[in-house]
Design a protein around this motif. Structure first.
Motif, PDB file in Angstrom:
ATOM      1  N   UNK A  86       0.846  -1.182   0.000  1.00  0.00           N
ATOM      2  CA  UNK A  86       0.000   0.000   0.000  1.00  0.00           C
ATOM      3  C   UNK A  86       0.889   1.241   0.000  1.00  0.00           C
ATOM      4  N   UNK A  87       0.624   2.135  -0.927  1.00  0.00           N
ATOM      5  CA  UNK A  87       1.368   3.386  -1.019  1.00  0.00           C
ATOM      6  C   UNK A  87       0.669   4.435  -0.172  1.00  0.00           C
ATOM      7  N   UNK A  88       1.353   4.930   0.854  1.00  0.00           N
ATOM      8  CA  UNK A  88       0.825   6.010   1.671  1.00  0.00           C
ATOM      9  C   UNK A  88       1.400   7.342   1.254  1.00  0.00           C
ATOM     10  N   UNK A  89       0.941   8.400   1.885  1.00  0.00           N
ATOM     11  CA  UNK A  89       1.437   9.726   1.552  1.00  0.00           C
ATOM     12  C   UNK A  89       2.899   9.899   1.921  1.00  0.00           C
ATOM     13  N   UNK A  90       3.346   9.110   2.888  1.00  0.00           N
ATOM     14  CA  UNK A  90       4.685   9.298   3.416  1.00  0.00           C
ATOM     15  C   UNK A  90       5.530   8.032   3.387  1.00  0.00           C
ATOM     16  N   UNK A  91       4.922   6.865   3.199  1.00  0.00           N
ATOM     17  CA  UNK A  91       5.669   5.619   3.264  1.00  0.00           C
ATOM     18  C   UNK A  91       4.898   4.539   2.511  1.00  0.00           C
ATOM     19  N   UNK A  92       5.628   3.565   1.993  1.00  0.00           N
ATOM     20  CA  UNK A  92       5.015   2.403   1.349  1.00  0.00           C
ATOM     21  C   UNK A  92       5.125   1.212   2.284  1.00  0.00           C
ATOM     22  N   UNK A  93       3.981   0.588   2.575  1.00  0.00           N
ATOM     23  CA  UNK A  93       3.931  -0.603   3.417  1.00  0.00           C
ATOM     24  C   UNK A  93       3.874  -1.831   2.518  1.00  0.00           C
ATOM     25  N   UNK A  94       4.687  -2.829   2.805  1.00  0.00           N
ATOM     26  CA  UNK A  94       4.696  -4.072   2.025  1.00  0.00           C
ATOM     27  C   UNK A  94       4.165  -5.197   2.890  1.00  0.00           C
ATOM     28  N   UNK A  95       3.188  -5.918   2.380  1.00  0.00           N
ATOM     29  CA  UNK A  95       2.509  -6.941   3.168  1.00  0.00           C
ATOM     30  C   UNK A  95       2.949  -8.343   2.741  1.00  0.00           C
ATOM     31  N   UNK A  96       2.009  -9.183   2.267  1.00  0.00           N
ATOM     32  CA  UNK A  96       2.296 -10.596   2.048  1.00  0.00           C
ATOM     33  C   UNK A  96       2.915 -10.936   0.711  1.00  0.00           C
ATOM     34  N   UNK A  97       3.602 -12.085   0.684  1.00  0.00           N
ATOM     35  CA  UNK A  97       4.146 -12.682  -0.527  1.00  0.00           C
ATOM     36  C   UNK A  97       3.414 -14.000  -0.745  1.00  0.00           C
ATOM     37  N   UNK A  98       3.024 -14.261  -1.984  1.00  0.00           N
ATOM     38  CA  UNK A  98       2.310 -15.505  -2.248  1.00  0.00           C
ATOM     39  C   UNK A  98       2.801 -16.167  -3.520  1.00  0.00           C
ATOM     40  N   UNK A  99       2.597 -17.481  -3.566  1.00  0.00           N
ATOM     41  CA  UNK A  99       2.786 -18.271  -4.784  1.00  0.00           C
ATOM     42  C   UNK A  99       1.534 -18.065  -5.631  1.00  0.00           C
ATOM     43  N   UNK A 100       1.695 -17.510  -6.821  1.00  0.00           N
ATOM     44  CA  UNK A 100       0.543 -17.278  -7.690  1.00  0.00           C
ATOM     45  C   UNK A 100       0.312 -18.516  -8.556  1.00  0.00           C
ATOM     46  N   UNK A 101      -0.879 -19.066  -8.455  1.00  0.00           N
ATOM     47  CA  UNK A 101      -1.243 -20.237  -9.240  1.00  0.00           C
ATOM     48  C   UNK A 101      -1.856 -19.763 -10.547  1.00  0.00           C
ATOM     49  N   UNK A 102      -1.231 -20.100 -11.659  1.00  0.00           N
ATOM     50  CA  UNK A 102      -1.703 -19.606 -12.954  1.00  0.00           C
ATOM     51  C   UNK A 102      -1.777 -20.749 -13.963  1.00  0.00           C
ATOM     52  N   UNK A 103      -2.695 -20.584 -14.913  1.00  0.00           N
ATOM     53  CA  UNK A 103      -2.757 -21.475 -16.062  1.00  0.00           C
ATOM     54  C   UNK A 103      -3.116 -22.914 -15.762  1.00  0.00           C
ATOM     55  N   UNK A 104      -3.947 -23.163 -14.758  1.00  0.00           N
ATOM     56  CA  UNK A 104      -4.323 -24.538 -14.422  1.00  0.00           C
ATOM     57  C   UNK A 104      -5.527 -24.940 -15.265  1.00  0.00           C
TER      58      UNK A 104
END
Length: 448
Positions: free
Chosen positions: A208-226
């Motif tokens: 999330x981009x804030x006015x003063x700082x960017x917060x970084x949250x979760x990392x995930x394995x993206x399941x694609x093309x199944x």
């Protein structure tokens, strides 16, 4: 800087969230009600009371009239609206009919600029993030650039339309020049991006981009093309959360650092709010940034459950706060927890054109025997048993649907595939899909 535009150096320690207590208090001081519009409540389900005044309202799949405007009415009260991909004009825009609320979203030109897959290359390079080599084919191009021919001798390339929100329909894996020319001709009215294909594990990083700082949250394995989920190559089919120990050492931290740097570049263009990046981890643990999603990502539904459990304000609340006040005073103290619960979710798509048939009711289910699922009392994602799942209907019985349209989203408290690519679903996951996935009834003559 290396030949891919990546700046080498120490990995930045990124802010990992907003403290739940101070964050909730700051929200309560700023707004009375937060209205979330989406096709189901799967994003808000895990938030609970952490976001004061949070309510869910449905957003119909299809627009019923012309858009009034991306930013809606300014609103003079203390009610705000939030939604998934507000720039998507194909879906309904119910917030525009609420004159007392304002939509908290980046300006449309900024969102479209960030979503543009061609623009993303320059953003990644400016942020110091590694990205695959690419070229742009002008609209109507009929010849294959020599550079691309060289890539094709070593492996496939990826052809992409520049627009976002195409649920995989704007991306193709191409293995030969003739195939590239044919695919480009089918999209001949616009410039196209061709990039070298990087094999590896697809991941997403949310922030999330804030006015003063960017917060970084979760990392995930993206399941694609199944294919079992009615999806084509590149189509999003779900996610499963990753801890630092699930990937090569340092990879998760590098991914978060890349996401943070991209967020800082987005702020410089006037972007505020939730976003994410799609990336690939190659076999050496290097992070290759692929595209920017200037909106909430589906995986936020899983991330919310983790944030609430760890005393953090859910990302939806951070997004609202980012549009109203600085985030620095309410940032969480302490170090990021490097682990992640094995929460996962699958998205099943319709394979045919017709009307939705056999759509399960939204709720909690238990598999009592292979292929036999029963409704049980609703419970939180974090409290699901090993034989239970949360089911979210993304179509209604009788809805007109087409190939690739989302049918249901199913959440689990455990992994549904090994952490590898291409993903192989577990037998348990396949049994759930066989029991729950709706079909498309062929259209009758009057519907055609």
């Amino acid at each position: 800087m290396d030949d891919h535009g990546r700046v080498d150096g120490p990995v930045r320690v990124t802010p990992h969230g907003v403290a739940a207590g101070p964050g909730s208090a700051a929200l309560a001081a700023a707004v009375d009600e937060v209205v979330w519009y989406d096709r189901s409540a799967f994003i808000t389900a895990a938030c609970g009371p952490a976001i004061p005044g949070l309510t869910y309202r449905p957003r119909p799949r299809h627009a019923t009239g012309p858009a009034v405007g991306h930013d809606g009415r300014p609103g003079a009260g203390r009610r705000v609206s939030v939604t998934f991909a507000p720039e998507d004009d194909g879906a309904a825009r119910p917030w525009e009919h609420d004159p007392a609320a304002r939509l908290l979203a980046p300006p449309r030109p900024v969102a479209e600029w960030a979503a543009d897959k061609i623009n993303a290359v320059s953003v990644f390079r400016a942020a110091g993030a590694r990205t695959p080599p690419s070229v742009v084919l002008p609209a109507g191009a009929t010849t294959v650039p020599g550079e691309v021919s060289g890539w094709l001798r070593d492996g496939p390339v990826v052809l992409q339309r520049r627009a976002n929100n195409l649920i995989g329909r704007g991306t193709r894996l191409v293995r030969a020049e003739e195939e590239l020319a044919e695919a480009a001709a089918s999209w001949s009215g616009e410039p196209l991006k061709v990039s070298r294909h990087v094999p590896g594990l697809p991941i997403t990083v949310s922030g999330c981009v804030g006015r003063d700082v960017t917060v970084v949250s979760g990392v995930s394995h993206q399941l694609v093309g199944i294919a079992e989920l009615g999806a084509g190559w590149g189509t999003h089919c779900g996610n499963q959360l990753l801890g630092d120990a699930d990937v090569p050492a340092g990879s998760a931290a590098r991914a978060r650092s890349a996401c943070h740097a991209v967020g800082e570049r987005l702020r410089a263009r006037g972007f505020l709010g939730a976003f994410g990046i799609d990336a690939v981890l190659d076999r050496d643990g290097r992070v290759w940034a692929i595209e920017i999603n200037p909106r909430f990502q589906t995986v936020v539904s899983l991330v919310h459950a983790v944030e609430v459990g760890r005393g953090l304000l859910p990302l939806l609340g951070v997004h609202v706060l980012a549009g109203l006040a600085p985030l620095t005073p309410v940032l969480a103290a302490g170090d990021r927890d490097p682990s992640a619960p094995p929460f996962s979710q699958l998205v099943a798509h319709f394979a045919d054109t017709g009307r939705a048939r056999g759509v399960p009711e939204t709720g909690c289910y238990r598999m009592v025997a292979p292929g036999d699922v029963r409704r049980v009392a609703d419970r939180a994602l974090s409290r699901l048993g090993p034989d239970e799942a949360l089911v979210w209907a993304h179509a209604a019985e009788g809805d007109p649907v087409g190939p690739g349209d989302e049918a249901v989203l199913v959440q689990f408290g455990h992994r549904v595939a090994a952490v590898e690519h291409p993903p192989r679903l577990t037998s348990d996951a396949r049994a759930w899909l066989d029991a729950l996935r709706p079909t498309a009834r062929p259209l009758a003559g009057r519907d055609r």
